[in-house]
Design a protein around this motif. Structure first.
Motif, short mmCIF file in Angstrom:
data_model
loop_
_atom_site.label_atom_id
_atom_site.label_comp_id
_atom_site.label_asym_id
_atom_site.label_seq_id
_atom_site.Cartn_x
_atom_site.Cartn_y
_atom_site.Cartn_z
N LYS A 74 0.83 -1.20 0.00
CA LYS A 74 0.00 0.00 0.00
C LYS A 74 0.87 1.26 0.00
CE LYS A 74 -4.09 -1.98 0.33
NZ LYS A 74 -3.66 -3.36 0.12
N GLU A 75 2.05 1.17 0.58
CA GLU A 75 2.95 2.31 0.62
C GLU A 75 4.39 1.80 0.68
OE1 GLU A 75 2.79 3.05 5.46
OE2 GLU A 75 1.72 4.42 4.13
N LYS A 97 8.69 3.01 1.57
CA LYS A 97 9.61 3.96 2.19
C LYS A 97 10.86 4.09 1.33
CE LYS A 97 12.38 4.57 6.41
NZ LYS A 97 12.72 3.96 7.71
N VAL A 113 7.88 8.16 3.62
CA VAL A 113 6.96 7.14 3.09
C VAL A 113 6.02 7.77 2.08
CG1 VAL A 113 5.10 5.54 3.71
CG2 VAL A 113 7.09 5.75 5.19
N ALA A 114 5.71 7.05 1.01
CA ALA A 114 4.76 7.52 0.00
C ALA A 114 3.80 6.39 -0.34
CB ALA A 114 5.49 7.99 -1.26
N THR A 115 2.54 6.74 -0.59
CA THR A 115 1.55 5.73 -0.96
C THR A 115 1.78 5.29 -2.40
OG1 THR A 115 0.00 7.46 -1.63
CG2 THR A 115 -0.21 6.61 0.62
N SER A 169 1.61 7.61 -5.79
CA SER A 169 1.92 9.03 -5.62
C SER A 169 3.30 9.32 -6.19
CB SER A 169 1.86 9.40 -4.14
OG SER A 169 2.84 8.70 -3.41
N ALA A 185 2.11 12.13 -0.12
CA ALA A 185 0.96 11.43 -0.68
C ALA A 185 0.03 12.35 -1.41
CB ALA A 185 0.19 10.72 0.44
#
Length: 547
Positions: A15-16, A18, A66-68, A71, A226
């Protein structure tokens, strides 16, 4: 024109991600296929590759952040180009770009008109990306283009045939327009998310930029990385977003959704117009419908499974009706059990139960069918019995989705089919409601198409339980590994004559071994034992399959 580098989906459950380390710095020249960053996923550390040529002009998500999935984590463009009008090419705090996202339609300062690399697709319209057509797909091969450059395309039209790791499938267009430049020719490979062609929107001239989508900025994004920035000029790629946004609808109020997503929503009573799409151009795809169902957006049933009295007989539903699974939060005890079992065996903590089944009566049913010129195999009888037993053991008809346990209102049984490259499990939907002849015909048809790699994703995804039968190879007994997201699988051995004791006397009977593998996070040994007892009773007295 600047092209966003999106956080890819590097595992089916991701889902995300790092950013562990950037392997390139701002200003570096990038070639398609270059590793540009190391990302920590929910499973392992993997490298993110560039899908295009150009220069790294901005890093949007610094190391350690962290990014979803979907994004933008950086931007690719021509040398000296700026990622957004007025934004510096050096990495800038994401907060500074938040006002831009509030009014994406406005473009006060166009980016520098530096020539972009030919492969970037600048000014060529909307990029048609290689979709993820199976949970394990990382790249696909263009088998054949069904449209040629210059052809008019409507939303939903099949434009290319793609070979995945499981079968050959068709890629659909998400919007109306004209097929512009084809970037991946027939016979070539492309990674998931890479552009394979460009679509000129309806009403736009070839070579002009696609009209920018009009996304709504989230009211209060949790993480700057995000947040979706305004679409870059050129409209090559519209970043995927998992933040709440307007329902996916195109010009004229047309809903953008894949056929599979529409069918899933219809079957489960979900208003798809209220689902937020995360596919290309905000299209609603399968994962969006599953997420909406998990959040309880579907119509509430008259009575939840938890409200049923213990020991009450399972409800018999009419053929053709498919109630949606009910998401029930995991109890504290269930969470502790899941954690403890995961410590013992990482991933899915398996447990195993084995039982011997007398198959004389089941074999007799098969012989009677053969005398009537009906093609019914022993495996068809096993699939039917497994489905009826599952219907009578609702605690087995579950799967784990995050912190929720899905209780299925349907009984869909997978059959393991060996193909040249490995194994695939076509699903017999509503197997408990179908007769032996219908199960036999469907099993043979799907097994044949599986070997030809012609199954559609809806035909091998999902399912309540899988039957894996190696008896035809002379295997007496074996242990099978659960096929996620299912919570159980039964391993079936050969039917063979054995000496057994009956009423104190030795007798020869046709015996078969069945071993259940269960997910100990959601199924306990006693639950599995009750299921096997029910399955054994149905196979030893197959007339009970009629009642």
């Amino acid at each position: 024109m600047a092209t966003p580098i999106q956080m890819p989906s590097l595992s089916p459950t991701m889902k995300e991600g790092k950013i562990v380390k950037w392997l390139k710095k701002v200003g570096d020249k990038i070639s398609s296929g270059d590793a540009i960053a190391e990302v920590e996923t929910d499973k392992s550390n993997l490298e993110v590759e560039a899908f295009d040529d150009g220069y790294l002009i901005e890093i949007a998500v610094p190391e350690g952040e962290v990014a979803t999935v979907g994004s933008p984590i950086g931007f690719l463009g021509a040398k000296g180009e700026k990622a957004t009008g007025g934004a510096p090419s050096a990495p800038a705090p994401q907060k500074a770009e938040a006002p831009k996202a509030a009014a994406p339609a406005a473009a006060p300062k166009p980016p520098e008109q530096a020539p972009a690399p030919a492969a970037s697709g600048a000014g060529e319209g909307i990029a048609i990306l290689m979709p993820s057509l199976s949970p394990t797909m990382t790249e696909g091969k263009i088998v054949k283009w069904l449209k040629k450059e210059g052809d008019k395309v409507s939303s939903g039209d099949a434009i290319a045939e793609v070979e995945t790791d499981k079968s050959n499938l068709e890629v659909e267009a998400y919007d109306d327009g004209t097929l512009g430049r084809i970037t991946v020719q027939a016979g070539d490979m492309a990674k998931v998310g890479a552009p394979i062609a460009f679509l000129t929107p309806k009403g736009a001239k070839a070579g002009t930029s696609a009209p920018a989508a009009a996304p709504q900025a989230p009211a209060a994004p949790k993480a700057p990385a995000a947040a979706a920035p305004s679409a870059p000029a050129g409209g090559q790629v519209v970043p995927l977003r998992r933040e709440p946004q307007a329902p996916a609808s195109g010009a004229g109020g047309r809903l953008r959704a894949s056929p599979l997503a529409k069918r899933m929503a219809q079957e489960r009573g979900l208003d798809i117009s209220q689902v937020r799409g995360t596919g290309p151009l905000g299209r609603v795809v399968k994962r969006d419908v599953e997420q909406a169902l998990g959040q309880g957006l579907a119509k509430a049933p008259a009575q939840a499974p938890a409200a049923k009295k213990a020991g009450a007989p399972p409800e018999v539903r009419a053929f053709g009706t498919r109630p949606e699974p009910q998401a029930v939060p995991m109890s504290s005890m269930r969470k502790v059990i899941g954690q403890r079992m995961s410590e013992v065996k990482p991933g899915v903590p398996h447990f195993y139960l084995t039982v011997e089944v007398e198959m004389d009566a089941a074999v007799k049913i098969r012989e009677e069918a053969k005398a009537l010129d009906l093609k019914v195999s022993v495996n068809d009888i096993i699939v039917k019995a497994a489905a009826i037993a599952l219907r009578r053991s609702p605690k087995m008809n579950v799967s784990l989705q995050g912190d929720q346990v899905l209780h299925y209102g349907t009984v869909d049984v997978g059959i393991a089919v060996a193909i040249e490259d490995g194994l695939i499990t076509p699903i017999i939907r509503d197997a408990d409601l179908k007769g032996l002849q219908a199960i036999s015909a469907e099993s043979r048809d799907m097994a044949e198409r599986a070997r030809k790699r012609a199954l559609k994703p809806a035909e091998y995804n999902g399912g309540s339980l899988t039957v894996s039968n190696l008896g035809m190879y002379g295997i007496d007994q074996f242990i099978a590994v659960i096929n996620p997201p299912q919570s159980a699988i039964i391993a079936v051995g050969a039917v063979a004559e054995k000496a057994v004791v009956r009423d104190g006397q030795l007798a020869v009977r046709k015996m078969m071994t069945v071993t259940l593998s269960g997910d100990h996070r959601v199924i306990d040994g006693a639950t599995g034992a009750e299921y096997l007892r029910e399955l054994k009773g149905l196979l030893e007295h197959p007339s009970r399959l009629l009642f």
